[in-house]
Design an enzyme around this catalytic site. Structure first.
Site, short mmCIF file in Angstrom:
data_model
loop_
_atom_site.label_atom_id
_atom_site.label_comp_id
_atom_site.label_asym_id
_atom_site.label_seq_id
_atom_site.Cartn_x
_atom_site.Cartn_y
_atom_site.Cartn_z
N SER A 119 38.24 20.36 98.51
CA SER A 119 38.71 19.65 99.59
C SER A 119 39.43 18.53 99.38
O SER A 119 39.42 18.02 98.51
CB SER A 119 37.34 19.39 100.70
OG SER A 119 37.77 18.67 101.56
N TYR A 122 28.53 16.51 101.32
CA TYR A 122 29.94 17.33 101.36
C TYR A 122 30.85 16.94 100.12
O TYR A 122 31.16 17.61 99.51
CB TYR A 122 30.50 17.41 102.75
CG TYR A 122 31.78 18.54 102.72
CD1 TYR A 122 31.51 19.85 102.99
CD2 TYR A 122 32.94 18.00 102.64
CE1 TYR A 122 32.65 20.60 103.04
CE2 TYR A 122 34.21 18.78 102.63
CZ TYR A 122 33.91 20.12 103.14
OH TYR A 122 35.21 20.84 103.10
#
Length: 300
Positions: free
Chosen positions: A147, A164
């Site tokens: 990401s 995350y």
């Protein structure tokens, strides 16, 4: 891997979003695909859509597995061997992911570790389970979806984003380290790390489904509905669509790219973090990057 025709691919998180779109595009290109997800309903939609595009002889299979649990990943690998009657695969796409566990300080340990386990151990467990099958093929490729939060650990100055981000940094580092490892020990297998920006997927809604009881989000029904509305807005107002993102990934594999950025926001943020890394967590750094990007793409 210039051509996917006649190949076998494995896609985690294949029930929706980029996983569904990659499955459809691979099937249309003549590639058999095995998907896993935790939603059987979502997977049924993917299988139906992919089969409608696939030429004769292409096999699409689905298996319910939680990628954060190693025994279920191993069961998925056994399913692939049996359902596709094979001892090898050509492409492993570690795509499954959820959000959550934003604060290491104040969020429950269970939600933090759940997010980290899906986003990091989901990649690790599948890489372990399927690496022998990649090596058994005449050529193989592993795609690990990180990401922009794999190089910028933030959602802005007001929002903790630790679980995350930590997982996506791990995915990025693991994939980059695999480049040399594979070159030495399995030179016919290659790897790519994918770093998407804002893609039109259901990750926010899936995260709500994962943690969506009222206690998990810290409030009552009103807060739940607000979180649902934000998830729908995230899905419906993205800079890059899921089909476009899937195409960028698969084109990157065909081109032999080891580093695949998706979306102008990802490219702009990557450039900004590299240019001034010490400023990356000060003030409205990321928000300023996105504001500049919006100004640049605004129609005259």
């Amino acid at each position: 891997m210039k051509d996917f025709s006649g190949k076998i691919a494995v896609v985690t998180g294949g029930g929706a979003g980029m996983g569904r779109e990659m499955t459809k595009q691979l099937a249309e290109a003549g590639c058999s695909v095995a998907i896993c997800d935790i939603s059987e309903e979502d997977m049924a939609g993917t299988v139906s859509a992919a089969e409608a595009l696939a030429p004769q002889g292409v096999r699409i299979t689905a298996f319910r597995a939680d990628v954060g649990k190693e025994d279920q990943v191993q069961a998925f690998a056994d399913h692939v061997r049996t359902a596709h009657e094979t001892d090898h695969i050509h492409l492993l796409i570690n795509n499954a992911g959820i959000g959550g566990g934003g604060s290491f300080v104040s969020d429950p340990r269970e939600s933090w570790e759940r997010t980290f386990n899906v986003c990091w151990y989901g990649v690790y467990y599948n890489a372990r389970a399927f690496m022998p099958m990649l090596i058994a093929a005449d050529e193989g490729h592993i795609v690990n979806v990180s990401s922009v939060n794999g190089f910028w650990a933030s959602l802005g100055p007001e929002t903790p984003h630790t679980a995350y981000s930590a997982a996506k940094f791990a995915v990025k580092g693991f994939t980059e380290a695999l480049i040399t490892d594979l070159r030495i020990n399995a030179p016919h297998v290659t790897a790519s790390v994918v770093m998407p920006g804002h893609i039109g997927t259901q990750i926010a809604l899936n995260t709500l489904r994962e943690f969506g009881d009222n206690s998990a989000i810290g409030g009552g029904n009103e807060e739940y509905e607000a979180a649902k509305a934000r998830g729908e807005m995230f899905r419906d107002n993205a800079i890059t669509s899921a089909p476009d993102a899937a195409k960028v990934i698969l084109d990157g594999v065909r081109a032999g790219q080891w580093r695949i950025l998706i979306g102008p926001d990802a490219a702009a943020l990557d450039e900004a973090v590299r240019a001034t890394p010490e400023a990356a967590y000060e003030g409205d750094f990321g928000m300023d990057v996105f504001a500049s990007l919006r100004e640049a793409v605004r129609p005259a």
